[in-house]
Scaffold this motif. Structure first.
Motif, mmCIF file in Angstrom:
data_model
loop_
_atom_site.group_PDB
_atom_site.id
_atom_site.type_symbol
_atom_site.label_atom_id
_atom_site.label_comp_id
_atom_site.label_asym_id
_atom_site.label_seq_id
_atom_site.Cartn_x
_atom_site.Cartn_y
_atom_site.Cartn_z
ATOM 1 N N SER A 33 -34.442 -14.432 36.858
ATOM 2 C CA SER A 33 -35.472 -15.077 36.846
ATOM 3 C C SER A 33 -35.650 -16.454 36.113
ATOM 4 O O SER A 33 -36.123 -17.407 36.808
ATOM 5 C CB SER A 33 -36.761 -14.124 36.124
ATOM 6 O OG SER A 33 -36.952 -13.046 36.652
ATOM 7 N N ARG A 87 -32.914 -18.147 36.018
ATOM 8 C CA ARG A 87 -32.162 -19.143 36.938
ATOM 9 C C ARG A 87 -32.961 -19.394 38.054
ATOM 10 O O ARG A 87 -33.079 -20.628 38.265
ATOM 11 C CB ARG A 87 -30.647 -18.165 37.280
ATOM 12 C CG ARG A 87 -29.950 -19.003 38.143
ATOM 13 C CD ARG A 87 -28.888 -18.281 38.674
ATOM 14 N NE ARG A 87 -29.364 -17.165 39.677
ATOM 15 C CZ ARG A 87 -29.161 -16.045 39.933
ATOM 16 N NH1 ARG A 87 -28.309 -15.322 39.008
ATOM 17 N NH2 ARG A 87 -29.667 -15.287 40.835
ATOM 18 N N ASN A 88 -33.720 -18.550 38.770
ATOM 19 C CA ASN A 88 -34.532 -19.060 39.853
ATOM 20 C C ASN A 88 -35.501 -19.767 39.378
ATOM 21 O O ASN A 88 -35.939 -20.805 40.344
ATOM 22 C CB ASN A 88 -34.968 -17.687 40.547
ATOM 23 C CG ASN A 88 -33.885 -16.887 41.242
ATOM 24 O OD1 ASN A 88 -32.555 -17.623 41.397
ATOM 25 N ND2 ASN A 88 -33.851 -15.911 41.514
ATOM 26 N N ASN A 89 -36.347 -19.400 38.524
ATOM 27 C CA ASN A 89 -37.554 -19.977 38.192
ATOM 28 C C ASN A 89 -37.521 -21.480 37.538
ATOM 29 O O ASN A 89 -38.435 -22.232 37.977
ATOM 30 C CB ASN A 89 -38.500 -19.066 36.996
ATOM 31 C CG ASN A 89 -38.816 -17.710 37.567
ATOM 32 O OD1 ASN A 89 -38.723 -17.482 38.762
ATOM 33 N ND2 ASN A 89 -39.285 -16.828 36.761
ATOM 34 N N ARG A 131 -40.776 -12.555 46.976
ATOM 35 C CA ARG A 131 -39.729 -11.816 46.806
ATOM 36 C C ARG A 131 -39.584 -10.583 45.838
ATOM 37 O O ARG A 131 -39.016 -9.462 45.894
ATOM 38 C CB ARG A 131 -38.326 -13.039 46.106
ATOM 39 C CG ARG A 131 -37.239 -13.202 46.861
ATOM 40 C CD ARG A 131 -36.508 -14.175 46.381
ATOM 41 N NE ARG A 131 -36.692 -14.676 44.860
ATOM 42 C CZ ARG A 131 -36.922 -15.795 44.483
ATOM 43 N NH1 ARG A 131 -37.398 -16.797 45.324
ATOM 44 N NH2 ARG A 131 -37.037 -16.149 43.047
ATOM 45 N N ASP A 158 -38.597 -6.229 45.785
ATOM 46 C CA ASP A 158 -37.270 -5.523 45.050
ATOM 47 C C ASP A 158 -37.786 -3.992 44.722
ATOM 48 O O ASP A 158 -38.658 -3.618 44.238
ATOM 49 C CB ASP A 158 -37.715 -6.300 43.780
ATOM 50 C CG ASP A 158 -36.590 -6.152 42.725
ATOM 51 O OD1 ASP A 158 -35.965 -5.093 42.544
ATOM 52 O OD2 ASP A 158 -36.107 -7.035 42.159
#
Ligand code: FAD
Length: 154
Positions: A37, A39-41, A74, A78
Motif C-alpha cells: 500500500s 508503495r502504490n499509494n 483493486r 483481493d
C-alpha cells in the motif's frame, strides 16, 4: 467536470470488510499489505489508515477521487478479505490521515483500555458504525498511533 465532482478533487472513502485468512497469519498479511500500500499509494497521493479488529477491518482512503476509486476497486478484488462494504464516500476539504500513505493498527479484545477510550466498552462492531462514528474511531486511532510513534522516538 466541476470543482466538486472532478477526478482530482480530494475524496475520502471508508469501508469495512472481513479477512479470509487465519487469524494466526494476520500480522504477516497486514505487514505485506501495508508495504504494498505504501508503495502504490505514494505514487497516486493516497493517504489513509487501516484498523484491524479481530477478523474485521475498517480502512480510510483519501486522495484524488479517481485514485481512491481505482485503489478501492483493486482492494475489492483481493482474496485476502471479503464482502467490502462502503461506510461513506465523498469529497472532503482536508485530509485526516495526511501523515501516512498507509498505516495499520491491530486491536484485539485484550486492548481493553484503548477500546474503553474509544467508547467501545470492550467490544467493537464495525457493522454498527456509520460514517461519522467510523471517522471518529479512525481519528482516535490516529491519535494513539501518533502518541505511540512519539514515545518510540524518545
Ligand atoms: P502485488 O502486491 O505485486 O500483488 C499482485 C497480486 O497478488 C494482487 O492481485 C494481489 O491482490 C495478490 N496478492 C498479493 N499477495 C497475496 C497474498 N498473500 N494472498 C493472495 N493474493 C495476494 N493496496 C493498495 O495499493 N493500497 C491500499 O491502501 C491497500 N489497502 C488494502 C487493504 C486491505 C484490507 C487489503 C486486503 C488489501 C489492500 N491493498 C491495498 C492491496 C490490494 O488489494 C492489492 O493487493 C494491491 O493494491 C496490488 O498491488 P500490486 O499491483 O502492486 O500487486
Amino acid at each position: 467536470m466541476n470543482e466538486i465532482s472532478g477526478s482530482k478533487t480530494l475524496h475520502r472513502l471508508m469501508y469495512r470488510s472481513h479477512f479470509t485468512i487465519p487469524r494466526a497469519d494476520l500480522d504477516e498479511a497486514i505487514t505485506s499489505i501495508i508495504s504494498t500500500s505504501i508503495r502504490n499509494n505514494r505514487q497516486v497521493a493516497i493517504t489513509g489508515l487501516l484498523l484491524v479488529y479481530e477478523d474485521d477491518c475498517i480502512q480510510a482512503l483519501e486522495g484524488p477521487a479517481e485514485a481512491v476509486l481505482t485503489t478501492y476497486g483493486r482492494i475489492c478484488n483481493d482474496p485476502r478479505h471479503e464482502t467490502p462494504i462502503v461506510i461513506s464516500a465523498g469529497p472532503v476539504t482536508a485530509r485526516e490521515f495526511g501523515d501516512w500513505n498507509m498505516c495499520a493498527r491491530r486491536l484485539t479484545p485484550a486492548d481493553d483500555a484503548i477500546l474503553k477510550t474509544l467508547g467501545a466498552h470492550g467490544t467493537l462492531d464495525p457493522a454498527r458504525l456509520d460514517g461519522r462514528k467510523a471517522l471518529r474511531l479512525l481519528k482516535s486511532i490516529r491519535g494513539i498511533q501518533e502518541r505511540t510513534q512519539l514515545q518510540a522516538m524518545r
